[in-house]
Design a protein around this motif. Structure first.
Motif, PDB file in Angstrom:
ATOM      1  N   ALA A   1       1.542   8.193   0.721  1.00  0.00           N
ATOM      2  CA  ALA A   1       1.205   6.737   0.233  1.00  0.00           C
ATOM      3  C   ALA A   1       2.449   6.049   0.031  1.00  0.00           C
ATOM      4  N   SER A   2       3.364   6.826  -0.667  1.00  0.00           N
ATOM      5  CA  SER A   2       4.644   6.078  -1.157  1.00  0.00           C
ATOM      6  C   SER A   2       5.358   5.466   0.002  1.00  0.00           C
TER       7      SER A   2
ATOM      8  N   ALA B   1      -5.727  -0.951   3.256  1.00  0.00           N
ATOM      9  CA  ALA B   1      -6.434   0.244   3.255  1.00  0.00           C
ATOM     10  C   ALA B   1      -5.568   1.280   3.631  1.00  0.00           C
ATOM     11  N   VAL B   2      -5.658   2.513   3.176  1.00  0.00           N
ATOM     12  CA  VAL B   2      -5.027   3.537   3.645  1.00  0.00           C
ATOM     13  C   VAL B   2      -5.889   4.954   3.925  1.00  0.00           C
ATOM     14  N   ILE B   3      -5.703   5.382   4.879  1.00  0.00           N
ATOM     15  CA  ILE B   3      -6.624   6.583   5.688  1.00  0.00           C
ATOM     16  C   ILE B   3      -5.668   7.965   5.720  1.00  0.00           C
TER      17      ILE B   3
ATOM     18  N   LYS C   1     -13.001  13.913  -4.190  1.00  0.00           N
ATOM     19  CA  LYS C   1     -12.014  13.745  -5.095  1.00  0.00           C
ATOM     20  C   LYS C   1     -10.479  13.689  -4.365  1.00  0.00           C
ATOM     21  N   GLN C   2     -10.406  14.292  -3.337  1.00  0.00           N
ATOM     22  CA  GLN C   2      -9.105  14.017  -2.534  1.00  0.00           C
ATOM     23  C   GLN C   2      -8.908  12.430  -2.011  1.00  0.00           C
ATOM     24  N   VAL C   3      -9.945  11.891  -1.831  1.00  0.00           N
ATOM     25  CA  VAL C   3     -10.054  10.480  -1.211  1.00  0.00           C
ATOM     26  C   VAL C   3      -9.783   9.529  -2.698  1.00  0.00           C
TER      27      VAL C   3
ATOM     28  N   GLN D   1      -6.119   6.217  -5.715  1.00  0.00           N
ATOM     29  CA  GLN D   1      -5.252   6.160  -7.115  1.00  0.00           C
ATOM     30  C   GLN D   1      -3.744   5.804  -6.720  1.00  0.00           C
ATOM     31  N   ALA D   2      -3.039   6.916  -5.645  1.00  0.00           N
ATOM     32  CA  ALA D   2      -1.783   6.933  -5.427  1.00  0.00           C
ATOM     33  C   ALA D   2      -1.336   5.559  -4.654  1.00  0.00           C
ATOM     34  N   SER D   3      -2.441   5.127  -3.697  1.00  0.00           N
ATOM     35  CA  SER D   3      -1.924   4.043  -2.858  1.00  0.00           C
ATOM     36  C   SER D   3      -2.470   2.672  -3.580  1.00  0.00           C
ATOM     37  N   ARG D   4      -3.268   2.609  -4.452  1.00  0.00           N
ATOM     38  CA  ARG D   4      -3.688   1.412  -5.161  1.00  0.00           C
ATOM     39  C   ARG D   4      -4.351   0.358  -4.247  1.00  0.00           C
TER      40      ARG D   4
END
Length: 253
Positions: free
Chosen positions: A67-68, A77-79, A96-98, A103-106
């Motif tokens: 994500a960073s 969006a991030v997949i 939970k993984q998603v 949260q990490a990618s906002r």
């Protein structure tokens, strides 16, 4: 003078195998008037199709790193572009993984496993065949993941290929043979669940050959990102999933 804004979409892709499916899909989408950029960030681990290694590959720390790497692209969006590295967490752990990735990618996030479920539901498909490249124990986890979402697997094959790198070397003819030999006539669609497999370039051929929708990992991953970004994309070169409506009759029957 009118201006358009390109929508960036982010994909966290494990190691290297079939990531060139993404620039190909981006070109096809742009030809259809969909102004998007498909940004791929790589994370690394062993590419074995084995449960402990897959759990490590999809771990929160690795996905946060991915994500960073995408942050500068400012994706809508991030997949997590890995089927086995998401369904291996099971129907309880995969959400939970998603959630951790979001949260990490906002931004809105998902994974290829959920993309398969959402794509099947979009097409009204509930009975499928699966042509998997994985070893059997890994492939069975995908069957269980689909079953938990109400999708019945009528037939599942496992090619028993141990690494993603090897899957990435399969030719178009080999992919088409894998699909043809493992379809079921009573299945409403065929699912091919490995983002390490090159499939974007053969989607039309696969569907013409089988006469039904074919859902492949990189295809549904891209569709899921578009869905999360509220972009409707019609591009028949990307299969029935990208048609305005399926051309194979009432797949809900």
């Amino acid at each position: 003078m009118s201006t358009t804004t390109t929508t960036a979409l982010g994909f966290i892709y494990p190691d290297h195998a079939a990531e060139d499916d993404y620039p190909l899909a981006e070109r096809l989408l742009r030809e259809a008037g969909i102004d998007v950029s498909l940004n791929v960030a790589h994370i690394y681990g062993t590419d074995l199709h084995a449960i402990p290694e897959l759990l490590d590959l999809g771990s929160p720390d690795k996905l946060a790193d991915g994500a960073s790497l995408l942050a500068d692209a400012d994706p809508a969006a991030v997949i997590w572009a890995c089927t086995s590295g998401s369904f291996v967490y099971g129907p309880d752990g995969a959400p939970k993984q998603v959630a951790a990735l979001a949260q990490a990618s906002r931004v809105a996030a998902s994974s290829t496993s959920f993309a398969f479920v959402n794509a099947a539901k979009h097409l009204g498909v509930s009975r499928v065949a699966v042509a998997a490249s994985y070893p059997d124990d890994v492939a069975q986890l995908f069957v269980q993941f689909l079953a938990a979402a109400g999708i019945e697997v009528l037939g599942m094959s496992s090619a028993g290929i141990d690494t993603a790198a090897e899957v990435g070397t399969l030719t178009s003819d080999q992919v088409c043979e894998l699909a043809a030999s493992n379809d079921r006539l009573d299945a409403q669609a065929l699912l091919i669940p490995d983002t390490a497999m090159h499939t974007i370039g053969v989607l039309q051929q696969l569907e013409a050959q089988l006469g039904k929708p074919v859902l492949t990992a990189n295809q549904v991953t891209i569709w899921e990102a578009l869905r999360l970004a509220n972009i409707t994309a019609v591009q028949p070169a990307l299969g029935a999933l990208f048609n305005e409506r399926p051309h194979y009759g009432d797949v809900r029957s």
